[in-house]
Design an enzyme around this catalytic site. Structure first.
Site, short mmCIF file in Angstrom:
data_model
loop_
_atom_site.label_atom_id
_atom_site.label_comp_id
_atom_site.label_asym_id
_atom_site.label_seq_id
_atom_site.Cartn_x
_atom_site.Cartn_y
_atom_site.Cartn_z
N ARG A 152 43.69 7.96 -5.38
CA ARG A 152 42.39 7.32 -5.58
C ARG A 152 41.25 8.16 -5.03
O ARG A 152 40.17 8.23 -5.62
CB ARG A 152 42.40 5.93 -4.94
CG ARG A 152 43.25 4.90 -5.68
CD ARG A 152 43.37 3.61 -4.89
NE ARG A 152 42.08 3.08 -4.55
CZ ARG A 152 41.91 2.10 -3.64
NH1 ARG A 152 42.96 1.61 -3.00
NH2 ARG A 152 40.70 1.66 -3.37
N ARG A 173 54.69 2.83 -2.05
CA ARG A 173 53.87 1.65 -1.76
C ARG A 173 52.72 1.60 -2.75
O ARG A 173 52.28 2.62 -3.25
CB ARG A 173 53.32 1.72 -0.33
CG ARG A 173 54.38 1.78 0.74
CD ARG A 173 53.75 1.85 2.11
NE ARG A 173 54.75 1.87 3.17
CZ ARG A 173 54.47 1.85 4.47
NH1 ARG A 173 53.21 1.81 4.87
NH2 ARG A 173 55.43 1.87 5.37
N ASP A 197 48.76 -0.37 -3.18
CA ASP A 197 47.73 -1.22 -2.58
C ASP A 197 47.48 -2.44 -3.46
O ASP A 197 47.96 -2.53 -4.60
CB ASP A 197 46.42 -0.44 -2.46
CG ASP A 197 46.50 0.68 -1.44
OD1 ASP A 197 47.24 0.53 -0.46
OD2 ASP A 197 45.82 1.70 -1.64
#
Length: 247
Positions: free
Chosen positions: A198, A50, A52
């Site tokens: 991140r 996935r 963001d």
């Protein structure tokens, strides 16, 4: 039904992320809508990972099943024509076995994070890197990063919205290197938690800025508490680089 594996390159700037959502444009919806227009079939695309909103991909792997008889090359060409002008490109397409799964067959994933140091604002690299106005100590960041390599409970570096059942992951590689005013962080693992890369980069940047000592990375990891996180790096510097599968 034929299963096709796609390799996708995309600029995540205009999307809410890769996975289809109730509101906003996503990469998955764009691909599925294109397939509907090409074949008349409603399909579900499955991806290796996935991303963001604002996160990019150099070679995201995905798969979908369609009944229409098409060669991989013809499907790739049709998808690229239908997807324009969205910043998504199918850079490879192949037919795969029915039991091949872009997510569950994947045995390794790699991400890259880019930081550009300079006083002036970014223009050509806008939304392609994290703009930091102060000099970073890349060597200190690399040394500190090694505390994260290996098998650990990464709760501190995990989003509160993460859906993974287990915060324990094995990080195979986390390297920081400098080329001029560009810092590149490379991360490799079988799988990652939501926001893990991140979050790790954000804390390493604090080390690079001198706001954290190198040892504070290990302290934050040992805390197993999201409250111990120093900083979550912005999404625009992150790239999904590659997915690895058994030979």
């Amino acid at each position: 039904m034929t299963r096709y594996a796609l390799t996708l390159e995309f600029d995540g700037t205009p999307f809410m992320g890769l996975q289809r959502q109730l509101h906003g444009a996503t990469v998955q919806k764009s691909i599925e809508d294109a397939i509907l227009a090409i074949t008349g079939e409603q399909v579900s695309m499955h991806a290796a990972g996935r991303t963001d909103a604002g996160v990019h991909a150099l070679a995201m792997r995905a798969h979908l099943d369609i009944a229409k008889d098409m060669t991989p090359f013809r499907l790739m060409e049709a998808l690229n024509a239908m997807l324009r002008p969205a910043p998504i490109a199918v850079i490879a397409c192949e037919q795969v076995a029915d039991d091949w799964h872009a997510r569950f067959s994947c045995i390794g994933r790699s991400y890259r994070y880019r930081i550009i140091e300079r006083r002036a604002p970014l223009t050509l690299e806008m939304n392609r890197a994290w703009h930091v106005r102060h000099q970073l100590d890349a060597e200190a960041m690399h040394r500190a990063a090694q505390a994260l390599v290996g098998r650990h409970d990464f709760t501190t570096f995990r989003s509160v919205h993460c859906q993974s059942r287990d915060p324990v992951k094995t990080l195979d590689r986390l390297d920081v290197r400098r080329e001029g005013n560009l810092l590149t962080i490379e991360a490799e693992a079988r799988s990652f938690l939501h926001h893990q890369v991140r979050s790790m980069v954000g804390c390493l940047a604090l080390v690079g800025l001198g706001r954290w000592q190198e040892g504070q990375i290990a302290v934050a990891l040992a805390a197993k508490d999201r409250a111990a996180l120093g900083l979550n790096a912005p999404p625009q510097g992150l790239y999904f680089v590659a997915a690895r599968y058994p030979d």
